[in-house]
Design a protein around this motif. Sequence first.
Motif, mmCIF file in Angstrom:
data_model
loop_
_atom_site.group_PDB
_atom_site.id
_atom_site.type_symbol
_atom_site.label_atom_id
_atom_site.label_comp_id
_atom_site.label_asym_id
_atom_site.label_seq_id
_atom_site.Cartn_x
_atom_site.Cartn_y
_atom_site.Cartn_z
ATOM 1 N N LYS A 105 25.346 32.422 -23.717
ATOM 2 C CA LYS A 105 25.455 31.236 -22.855
ATOM 3 C C LYS A 105 24.169 30.406 -22.903
ATOM 4 N N VAL A 106 23.035 31.089 -22.916
ATOM 5 C CA VAL A 106 21.754 30.378 -23.011
ATOM 6 C C VAL A 106 21.695 29.594 -24.311
ATOM 7 N N LYS A 107 22.146 30.210 -25.401
ATOM 8 C CA LYS A 107 22.144 29.513 -26.695
ATOM 9 C C LYS A 107 23.059 28.293 -26.666
ATOM 10 N N GLN A 108 24.233 28.403 -26.024
ATOM 11 C CA GLN A 108 25.151 27.267 -25.923
ATOM 12 C C GLN A 108 24.494 26.104 -25.180
ATOM 13 N N PHE A 109 23.857 26.393 -24.054
ATOM 14 C CA PHE A 109 23.200 25.333 -23.296
ATOM 15 C C PHE A 109 21.993 24.782 -24.048
ATOM 16 N N THR A 110 21.233 25.640 -24.716
ATOM 17 C CA THR A 110 20.078 25.186 -25.492
ATOM 18 C C THR A 110 20.514 24.231 -26.591
ATOM 19 N N THR A 111 21.579 24.578 -27.296
ATOM 20 C CA THR A 111 22.110 23.705 -28.347
ATOM 21 C C THR A 111 22.537 22.362 -27.757
ATOM 22 N N ALA A 112 23.194 22.389 -26.605
ATOM 23 C CA ALA A 112 23.649 21.157 -25.961
ATOM 24 C C ALA A 112 22.467 20.295 -25.522
ATOM 25 N N VAL A 113 21.443 20.903 -24.964
ATOM 26 C CA VAL A 113 20.263 20.148 -24.510
ATOM 27 C C VAL A 113 19.528 19.559 -25.710
ATOM 28 N N GLN A 114 19.320 20.369 -26.740
ATOM 29 C CA GLN A 114 18.624 19.877 -27.933
ATOM 30 C C GLN A 114 19.432 18.798 -28.650
ATOM 31 N N GLY A 115 20.767 18.859 -28.557
ATOM 32 C CA GLY A 115 21.631 17.866 -29.186
ATOM 33 C C GLY A 115 21.873 16.654 -28.300
ATOM 34 N N HIS A 116 21.166 16.578 -27.168
ATOM 35 C CA HIS A 116 21.305 15.462 -26.221
ATOM 36 C C HIS A 116 22.759 15.277 -25.777
ATOM 37 N N TYR A 117 23.401 16.371 -25.420
ATOM 38 C CA TYR A 117 24.782 16.290 -24.940
ATOM 39 C C TYR A 117 24.827 15.622 -23.577
ATOM 40 N N TRP A 118 25.846 14.841 -23.368
ATOM 41 C CA TRP A 118 26.099 14.190 -22.093
ATOM 42 C C TRP A 118 27.391 14.775 -21.531
ATOM 43 N N TYR A 119 27.609 14.566 -20.248
ATOM 44 C CA TYR A 119 28.863 14.993 -19.637
ATOM 45 C C TYR A 119 29.456 13.827 -18.861
ATOM 46 N N GLU A 120 30.729 13.929 -18.592
ATOM 47 C CA GLU A 120 31.412 12.955 -17.768
ATOM 48 C C GLU A 120 32.262 13.727 -16.775
ATOM 49 N N LEU A 121 32.191 13.320 -15.514
ATOM 50 C CA LEU A 121 33.073 13.888 -14.511
ATOM 51 C C LEU A 121 33.429 12.799 -13.514
ATOM 52 N N PHE A 122 34.450 13.042 -12.748
ATOM 53 C CA PHE A 122 34.935 12.056 -11.797
ATOM 54 C C PHE A 122 34.890 12.638 -10.392
ATOM 55 N N VAL A 123 34.360 11.862 -9.440
ATOM 56 C CA VAL A 123 34.354 12.218 -8.026
ATOM 57 C C VAL A 123 35.106 11.102 -7.308
ATOM 58 N N ASP A 124 36.193 11.442 -6.632
ATOM 59 C CA ASP A 124 37.061 10.443 -5.993
ATOM 60 C C ASP A 124 37.456 9.346 -6.976
ATOM 61 N N ASP A 125 37.781 9.729 -8.189
ATOM 62 C CA ASP A 125 38.195 8.821 -9.264
ATOM 63 C C ASP A 125 37.090 7.870 -9.719
ATOM 64 N N LEU A 126 35.851 8.126 -9.345
ATOM 65 C CA LEU A 126 34.716 7.333 -9.815
ATOM 66 C C LEU A 126 33.997 8.115 -10.909
ATOM 67 N N PRO A 127 33.748 7.495 -12.071
ATOM 68 C CA PRO A 127 33.113 8.228 -13.171
ATOM 69 C C PRO A 127 31.623 8.439 -12.944
ATOM 70 N N LEU A 128 31.154 9.570 -13.403
ATOM 71 C CA LEU A 128 29.740 9.941 -13.331
ATOM 72 C C LEU A 128 29.342 10.460 -14.703
ATOM 73 N N TRP A 129 28.234 9.993 -15.242
ATOM 74 C CA TRP A 129 27.747 10.465 -16.533
ATOM 75 C C TRP A 129 26.332 10.978 -16.366
ATOM 76 N N GLY A 130 25.964 11.927 -17.177
ATOM 77 C CA GLY A 130 24.600 12.436 -17.158
ATOM 78 C C GLY A 130 24.370 13.316 -18.372
ATOM 79 N N PHE A 131 23.122 13.678 -18.574
ATOM 80 C CA PHE A 131 22.791 14.581 -19.672
ATOM 81 C C PHE A 131 22.894 16.023 -19.191
ATOM 82 N N VAL A 132 23.281 16.910 -20.091
ATOM 83 C CA VAL A 132 23.441 18.325 -19.757
ATOM 84 C C VAL A 132 22.104 18.897 -19.289
ATOM 85 N N GLY A 133 21.017 18.449 -19.834
ATOM 86 C CA GLY A 133 19.693 18.907 -19.440
ATOM 87 C C GLY A 133 18.654 18.178 -20.236
ATOM 88 N N GLU A 134 17.422 18.561 -20.047
ATOM 89 C CA GLU A 134 16.341 17.960 -20.836
ATOM 90 C C GLU A 134 15.334 19.021 -21.198
#
Length: 108
Positions: free
Chosen positions: A75-104
């Motif tokens: 799991k640590v390797k999965q998150f490390t790969t995502a952070v190093q690859g500048h992965y972003w996420y998208e989620l919705f709260v009350d149908d409003l979109p939210l974007w952010g980076f997985v980590g830094e």
Amino acid sequence: PEPDQVGPYNNPQETYNYYELPYCKTDPNAKPEHKWGGLGEVLEGNELINSQLDLKFRMDQESKVICSDKLDDKKVKQFTTAVQGHYWYELFVDDLPLWGFVGEMGGE
């Protein structure tokens, strides 16, 4: 919130289901509840999944623990790969979109 997708920032065509990364779930044994908004969202690859978190936009809530997962090496390797690859996420709260980076990356 309803998580949608994650993927590398530099390649927005490459997206994955939000839970492809080992994000914490309130009930790891619960079957994912999918929410399809329509044909357009399906064709775009949007796959909304109920996060099982009861959050509302602009409503204060008390702090609480939602899970207590331990991260193993895989799991640590999965998150490390995502952070190093500048992965972003998208989620919705009350149908409003939210974007952010997985980590830094930070200093040790």
